[in-house]
Design a protein around this motif. Structure first.
Motif, short mmCIF file in Angstrom:
data_model
loop_
_atom_site.label_atom_id
_atom_site.label_comp_id
_atom_site.label_asym_id
_atom_site.label_seq_id
_atom_site.Cartn_x
_atom_site.Cartn_y
_atom_site.Cartn_z
N ILE A 102 0.84 -1.21 0.00
CA ILE A 102 0.00 0.00 0.00
C ILE A 102 0.87 1.25 0.00
CG2 ILE A 102 -1.67 1.32 1.38
CD1 ILE A 102 -2.76 -1.48 2.29
N ASP A 103 1.94 1.22 0.78
CA ASP A 103 2.84 2.38 0.87
C ASP A 103 3.50 2.66 -0.48
OD1 ASP A 103 4.10 4.48 2.27
OD2 ASP A 103 5.89 3.25 2.57
N CYS A 134 -0.14 4.99 -1.58
CA CYS A 134 0.39 6.19 -0.92
C CYS A 134 1.23 7.03 -1.88
CB CYS A 134 1.20 5.80 0.31
SG CYS A 134 0.17 5.18 1.66
N ALA A 135 1.91 6.37 -2.79
CA ALA A 135 2.72 7.12 -3.75
C ALA A 135 1.83 7.89 -4.73
CB ALA A 135 3.64 6.16 -4.50
N VAL A 136 0.73 7.29 -5.12
CA VAL A 136 -0.17 7.94 -6.08
C VAL A 136 -0.99 9.04 -5.41
CG1 VAL A 136 -2.17 7.57 -7.60
CG2 VAL A 136 -0.30 5.90 -7.56
N ALA A 143 -0.75 3.74 5.37
CA ALA A 143 -0.44 2.42 4.82
C ALA A 143 -0.38 1.38 5.93
CB ALA A 143 0.88 2.47 4.06
N ALA A 144 0.22 1.76 7.06
CA ALA A 144 0.32 0.82 8.18
C ALA A 144 -1.07 0.49 8.73
CB ALA A 144 1.21 1.41 9.27
#
Length: 120
Positions: free
Chosen positions: A72-73, A77-79, A87-88
């Motif tokens: 997810i990170d 999260c990047a997008v 993410a966590a």
């Protein structure tokens, strides 16, 4: 008061029924006398056999949480420019959902390999 009620109830029983009740009480008393305390080795085995499913489930839960959080990170999260804490948290939620559905699978796998929970 309880003894008087028991005496009244016993007076209403037939001799055959009274003998059966007395035999059942004697059998119960004999069974109580034969109960022994578990040995130290039995208690250690109980601890190990009870703990293994928790360790296996904990490993699986944390593995899924770390993998999902990392994925997810590096993608969502990047997008969407979300934080690593997002993410966590989402990875933890995914891990919790997977844990609900995989608990039975972990126990089934361990049972197939000879690790059974002790009888109550």
């Amino acid at each position: 008061a309880d003894e008087a009620a028991a005496s009244r109830a016993a007076a209403k029983l037939t001799r055959d029924a009274l003998r059966k009740v007395e035999a059942a009480v004697e059998a119960h008393d004999r069974a109580q006398e034969t109960v022994t305390s578990p040995t130290r080795q039995q208690l250690q085995w109980l601890m190990i056999m009870s703990g293994i499913p928790y360790i296996a489930f904990g490993f699986l839960d944390n593995f899924i949480m770390i993998c999902a959080g990392d994925l997810i990170d590096s993608t969502i999260c990047a997008v969407f420019v979300a934080s690593t804490m997002f993410a966590a948290g989402l990875g933890n939620a995914i891990s919790d959902v997977a844990g609900v559905f995989s608990g039975g699978a972990v126990e089934a796998y361990l049972t197939q390999h000879g690790i059974r929970p002790p009888a109550p």
